[in-house]
Enzyme design. Sequence first.
Site, PDB file in Angstrom:
ATOM      1  N   ASP A  35       2.518   4.649  -2.095  1.00  0.00           N
ATOM      2  CA  ASP A  35       2.049   3.455  -2.781  1.00  0.00           C
ATOM      3  C   ASP A  35       1.756   2.405  -1.700  1.00  0.00           C
ATOM      4  O   ASP A  35       2.258   2.501  -0.572  1.00  0.00           O
ATOM      5  CB  ASP A  35       3.149   2.985  -3.742  1.00  0.00           C
ATOM      6  CG  ASP A  35       2.856   1.627  -4.327  1.00  0.00           C
ATOM      7  OD1 ASP A  35       1.757   1.463  -4.881  1.00  0.00           O
ATOM      8  OD2 ASP A  35       3.717   0.728  -4.217  1.00  0.00           O
ATOM      9  N   GLY A  46      -2.384   1.652  -7.141  1.00  0.00           N
ATOM     10  CA  GLY A  46      -3.036   1.064  -8.303  1.00  0.00           C
ATOM     11  C   GLY A  46      -4.285   0.298  -7.917  1.00  0.00           C
ATOM     12  O   GLY A  46      -5.108  -0.045  -8.769  1.00  0.00           O
TER      13      GLY A  46
END
Length: 250
Positions: free
Chosen positions: A10, A45
């Site tokens: 991430d 994201g």
Amino acid sequence: MGDYKLVALDMDGTLLNEQSEISTENAEWIQKALDAGVTVSFSTGRGFRSALPFAEQLKLETPMITVNGSEIWHRPHVLHKRTHLSPVYVQRLHELALAYSETWFWAYTADDIFNKEKWISPAGDYDSHHWLKFGYYTEDDSVREKLLAEVQTWGALEITNSSPWNLELNPLGVSKASALQELCGLMNIEMSQVIAVGDSLNDIAAIREAGLGVAMGNAQEAVKEAADFITLTNDEHGVAEVIKRYVLKG
């Protein structure tokens, strides 16, 4: 060397520190992993365009997972798969956002990012865009809970977050975990050979399904509970610690 072939990172709250930078320590240990033949990938994201400068900084020519798994890239600029979010649901999500006027909202398409201050024109022309993700941000817990409760009743979307104050909505079944499974197929490896590292709810499925699921020291509690190991925080070079301890052990 460990038995891991892929490290899926991430970005915000994980690879990047609180200044949104990659520390020298993290960059150094990522390079060591790459030199040892281990694939290091972003699993974020963020959209492709906002992730790309960091991939270029690290000179990564490896696969990328962007928009929480709605896009899977063979390597930067070479798309493998894109999963669209139905305009029907984008319209419903947008109308719901407008009902809570203080709430910030944004949406990714394949080409752009729209938000509360810059929405599509004409405003109701949802069908003309290739949508990927919708998000809400509010620090008002009661409003966020109402938004969540409403969207949950639809049973049609993957609901996660990338911070305790937001909600992120992807097509049902699309997640960083589903994208990692697809990537494993492309790379001819098993999920057991993957290390997934993250800090938020959009990382939980990947952390649970990977061979080693790692939560950052600054991760949300639910993420820590799902993880096999909790590393240092993003300001303490937690990613470097994971590579040192589990990828290049000994």
